[in-house]
Structures are given as C-alpha cells and as structure tokens.
Design an enzyme around this catalytic site. Structure first.
Site, PDB file in Angstrom:
ATOM      1  CG  HIS A  56      -1.970   1.080   1.150  1.00 62.00           C
ATOM      2  ND1 HIS A  56      -2.991   1.063   0.219  1.00 62.00           N
ATOM      3  CD2 HIS A  56      -2.156   2.212   1.876  1.00 62.00           C
ATOM      4  CE1 HIS A  56      -3.759   2.131   0.385  1.00 62.00           C
ATOM      5  NE2 HIS A  56      -3.275   2.850   1.380  1.00 62.00           N
ATOM      6  CG  HIS A  58      -1.592   6.807  -0.933  1.00 63.15           C
ATOM      7  ND1 HIS A  58      -2.650   6.409  -1.716  1.00 63.15           N
ATOM      8  CD2 HIS A  58      -1.869   6.373   0.317  1.00 63.15           C
ATOM      9  CE1 HIS A  58      -3.533   5.771  -0.959  1.00 63.15           C
ATOM     10  NE2 HIS A  58      -3.078   5.735   0.274  1.00 63.15           N
ATOM     11  NE  ARG A  79      -9.755  14.763   3.806  1.00 64.19           N
ATOM     12  CZ  ARG A  79     -11.030  14.570   3.487  1.00 64.19           C
ATOM     13  NH1 ARG A  79     -11.411  13.448   2.916  1.00 64.19           N
ATOM     14  NH2 ARG A  79     -11.944  15.474   3.752  1.00 64.19           N
ATOM     15  CE1 TYR A 118      -5.590  10.800  -3.465  1.00 64.78           C
ATOM     16  CE2 TYR A 118      -5.154   8.587  -2.674  1.00 64.78           C
ATOM     17  CZ  TYR A 118      -5.041   9.949  -2.522  1.00 64.78           C
ATOM     18  OH  TYR A 118      -4.376  10.462  -1.433  1.00 64.78           O
ATOM     19  CG  HIS A 204     -10.350   6.920  -1.653  1.00 66.74           C
ATOM     20  ND1 HIS A 204     -10.832   7.288  -0.411  1.00 66.74           N
ATOM     21  CD2 HIS A 204      -9.074   7.366  -1.699  1.00 66.74           C
ATOM     22  CE1 HIS A 204      -9.888   7.938   0.246  1.00 66.74           C
ATOM     23  NE2 HIS A 204      -8.821   8.003  -0.504  1.00 66.74           N
ATOM     24  NE  ARG A 207     -13.217   8.489   4.679  1.00 67.90           N
ATOM     25  CZ  ARG A 207     -12.080   8.903   4.127  1.00 67.90           C
ATOM     26  NH1 ARG A 207     -12.034  10.067   3.505  1.00 67.90           N
ATOM     27  NH2 ARG A 207     -10.994   8.159   4.195  1.00 67.90           N
ATOM     28  CG  HIS A 231      -8.025   3.643   1.908  1.00 68.80           C
ATOM     29  ND1 HIS A 231      -8.033   4.684   1.004  1.00 68.80           N
ATOM     30  CD2 HIS A 231      -6.726   3.382   2.147  1.00 68.80           C
ATOM     31  CE1 HIS A 231      -6.782   5.035   0.724  1.00 68.80           C
ATOM     32  NE2 HIS A 231      -5.973   4.246   1.394  1.00 68.80           N
ATOM     33  CD  GLU A 234      -6.458   5.807   7.397  1.00 70.37           C
ATOM     34  OE1 GLU A 234      -7.001   5.892   6.269  1.00 70.37           O
ATOM     35  OE2 GLU A 234      -5.324   6.242   7.643  1.00 70.37           O
ATOM     36  CG  HIS A 268      -5.740   1.896   6.994  1.00 64.92           C
ATOM     37  ND1 HIS A 268      -4.404   2.106   7.250  1.00 64.92           N
ATOM     38  CD2 HIS A 268      -6.054   2.723   5.955  1.00 64.92           C
ATOM     39  CE1 HIS A 268      -3.931   3.021   6.420  1.00 64.92           C
ATOM     40  NE2 HIS A 268      -4.907   3.408   5.624  1.00 64.92           N
ATOM     41  CG  ASP A 319      -1.057   4.650   3.997  1.00 64.81           C
ATOM     42  OD1 ASP A 319      -1.332   5.260   2.961  1.00 64.81           O
ATOM     43  OD2 ASP A 319      -1.827   4.631   4.976  1.00 64.81           O
TER      44      ASP A 319
HETATM   45 ZN   LIG Z   1      -3.858   4.757   1.917  1.00 66.11          ZN
END
Ligand SMILES: [Zn+2]
Length: 446
Positions: A56, A58, A79, A118, A204, A207, A231, A234, A268, A319
């Site tokens: 995993h 990004h 975020r 993404y 994703h 959400r 995901h 989390e 997660h 991650d």
């Molecule tokens: Zn992630």
C-alpha cells in the site's frame, strides 16, 4: 545462468548457510545449500530473504515527510496538508517524484509496490489529453527504479459521506474523480502494461464510493482476475457516517456489494466490530496493515490478533511513507498488538516476515514471488547481520533479529527478477537522496 552466492539464505523458514542460487531469465532455476563459493558468482552478504512487498503506497505522500509530523491535529488536518501537495503535481513532476520514491523502496528491500493511485486528472478536474497520463507516469517511474508494480487504479466518486448522503467532490478532490464507473472502466482498460506491471482495481473508501459503484468495480475486477483493494475503517468517523447513511458498517457494505473475496485486500481495518472480523475472515481477504502511518495519523491499532484467528492474512504497506522500512512495519504489527492486548508473542517473527514477503506479493497478484524456491521470481534481499543493530545474532535467532531489530539501512543488496539493482546499499542507476531532494522541492510550498 547468473549465480548468486549467499552467505546465508532463508529456505523453507530456516536459515541455511552458503547457498548458491542460480537464475535463468529472471527466475530461480536451482538452489544449492552448503555450496562452495562459485567463481564468477555475485556474493550476497548477511542473510538473503525473499523480496519484500509494499502492498500500500501513495507515492506523492513522501513529500510530506517531516512536514506533517509535528503540531496538533488529526487525520483530517493531515489530509489538508496532503491535498496541498496533490495540487502541485502534474505528470512530469509526478514521474520525477515517484521514480525517486520507488528507488527508495528498492533500496529498502521492496521488490514490488501496490500503488493506490487516485490522482488522475488536471487541477480543474478535466482529464489530461491522455486520460492515463498520471497512471503512465507512475508505471514509468516503477520501470526506472526497477520495482514491479501493481497499479491499483482507484475509483473516487464522492467528496464524503454526510448525514444527507454522498457529498460532491470539492477542492483538490476534483482531480480524483472519474465521471462514473463507466468512465473509470473505459480509462483503466486503456492503461498500457508491461512485464513488470499489473493493473488492479481500488475503491478509495465507503466515503468516496457508493454501494452500487462498489459492486460494479468488484464485478470488473472479478471478470479480469484483477486484485481489488479498498481503504477500510481507518477512522471511527468513517464508520459513524456509514452507519448513519446506510445503517451498516463499511465492512458489511463491501460484503453486500460483493467486494470481499479472496483476492481482496482491505487496507488498515483498524476500527472493526466482531461481526466485521468474522465477515472478513469468512471471505478469506488479506488485511494490509500500515503501522507507521496509522501511528503518525493517530488512527488507532487494529485487531490483528483477531483477524488472523479468523483466517485473514496480513501484509504490510508504507502508505504515507512516514518512513519506508519493511522491518519497522512488520515488527510494529506485533509490538502494537502487545501494547493493545498486554500479551506478547501473538505474531511470531516468521509470520511477520511472511506478511512482508509472500502475503504482500499475493495481495498484489504476484503469486510466483515472495519465496525462495525453484521456479519463483528471482527476488533476493540481503540484510547485514554484522551492523550495530544486528551484530551478535546467530543463525537460530537471525530471523527474529532481522524482524525486530534490522532497519532498511541494513539492506545491502537487492535483486529483482534476477537483476542486481542495489549493491553495497546503493541503487545502481538512481541517486535516491539527490532525486528525492529535487523532486520534493518542486511540489512543496516554500
Ligand atoms: Zn492509503
């Protein structure tokens, strides 16, 4: 035939001495323990273990290292900082950044990466002329670094899940969103691949993806024998929003959508109910635990003991790349469990190494890697047993010393598909620190 001669190698779970490993066309063709050093063979010091899998990633989050670790806040304030970096990326910048990040991974012993991708479109949300320009930048970066990649092309449709249902994307999220599942499948089906690359699907999160869309992506992945990642739980807020909107947990939502199957990996899996754990175990999914990110973001500690007891396999991911170190992620699964439960010895060192090697490769769809045996892909990672961290470990404790004390700095040599990409701790073609410095400077605010 290329021959690697290992001072020690991990064979069938045991440390074997003086192991000669022959490689033909990127695969292991012969393994001979107690072998004299072969003239012309490449010598690998320390203990050679199978290739490590980073299930995993990004890649662009690497630019946040050191920038988000201080100060107060939560996952949600982190975020916002992450969105700032995302806003400055274009395909060329992302290629340069990801190539350096993937080379850092290779130097740490990772032989495959699952890139949960993404960031698809231009800053205003319109597709690039080549709608897969960002995906192709990541694939090219992996080729440059020499790491195999499963590009987990991620569906992201909604900006969040509130009490009134799904919210529209806003701000940097417009870059993540495909118009609908059909637009996503059209785009993803057109991504060109090569020998070291596979395409997988990703949701994703609950959400960002509604149940109907999740069902369509799960069917697309099943049709193509592609792995599916998502995901999952989390943050407690995600569970509460899902319960308020749908009356079920995120795990139950994915199960109802047909998205929980053996090739599925949930990432997660931190905040689960007992029923969720039973559901994940019955579906034989893999759970990707990302402990250094989960601790950095104050996510919590997932129920890894219960997951394993119910039949879930574990793998690891770096991650957000708070650090890129497979040993730190692997040992944290056990050490965090000790803090959570007050019990020691739930996950033995050998199981943690399996999570970091074999299970991670399977999670990413590479069933012929992550183990040292004839016919497998020739991935070898040599870890020093004479550094200040590992010195003094005898063969009977070498695996435990490696899992519980080694760091990525102890990796001297990395062979991927038979190619000797790291020697003496240095990547053969990329100056990792220099390229990280330059690429990160392009995407962070001064
Ligand atoms: Zn992630």
């Amino acid at each position: 035939v290329t021959t690697y001669w290992c001072e020690r190698a991990l064979l069938d779970g045991a440390v074997a001495a003086r192991v000669s490993i022959e490689v033909v066309e990127g695969r292991i063709s012969a393994i001979t323990p107690r072998s004299d050093a072969v003239p012309g063979a490449t010598r690998l010091p320390g203990l050679a273990v199978p290739g490590l899998a980073n299930a995993h990633s990004h890649a662009f989050h690497r630019a946040l290292r050191g920038r988000t670790q201080q100060g107060p806040g939560s996952f949600w304030t982190w975020r916002e900082l992450m969105y700032g970096v995302a806003a400055r990326l274009d395909p060329d910048r992302y290629h340069r950044l990801a190539r350096a990040v993937f080379a850092e991974m290779v130097s740490a012993g990772f032989t495959v990466v699952g890139e949960f991708h993404y960031l698809h479109h231009q800053p205003d949300g319109t597709p690039y002329d080549d709608p897969n320009a960002m995906s192709e930048a990541l694939l090219a970066a992996a080729t440059d670094a020499g790491i195999r990649i499963t590009l987990l092309d991620t569906l992201y449709l909604h900006g969040g899940l509130g009490s009134n249902g799904y919210e529209p994307v806003s701000g940097p999220q417009v870059r993540y969103r495909d118009r609908d599942v059909d637009a996503w499948t059209d785009r993803v089906s057109a991504i060109p691949t090569s020998a070291g690359a596979r395409i997988g699907a990703a949701l994703h999160s609950v959400r960002a993806v509604d149940p109907t869309s999740a069902r369509m992506v799960a069917a697309w992945a099943a049709d193509r024998d592609a792995v599916l990642h998502a995901h999952l739980s989390e943050q407690p807020d995600e569970n509460e929003a899902c319960l308020a909107a749908h009356g079920i947990t995120p795990t139950q939502l994915l199960a109802d959508a047909g998205a929980l199957n053996e090739p599925t990996t949930v990432v997660h899996a931190t905040h689960l109910t007992g029923d969720d754990i039973g559901e994940l175990g019955a579906a034989r999914v893999t759970a990707c635990i990302c402990p250094t990110t989960e601790r950095d973001l104050a996510d919590g500690i997932g129920p890894t003991a219960e997951l394993v007891a119910h039949g879930v396999r574990l793998c690891i991911g770096t991650d957000s790349h708070a650090v890129i170190d497979p040993f730190e992620e692997a040992r944290a699964i056990e050490l965090d469990e000790r803090l959570r439960s007050g019990q020691r010895g739930t996950h033995p060192a050998a199981d943690l190494l399996d999570a970091a090697t074999l299970h991670g490769h399977r999670s990413l769809g590479w069933d012929d890697a992550g183990v040292l045996e004839v016919g497998a892909r020739a991935d070898l990672v040599a870890v020093r047993l004479d550094s200040v961290r590992t010195a003094g470990s005898t063969d009977d404790v070498a695996v435990a010393a490696l899992v519980f004390a080694a760091t990525s700095a102890d990796v001297t040599d990395v062979v991927i598909d038979g190619r000797h990409l790291v020697a003496d701790g240095r990547h053969s073609t990329i100056d990792v620190a220099a390229e990280l410095t330059a690429a990160i400077a392009e995407v962070v605010s001064p």
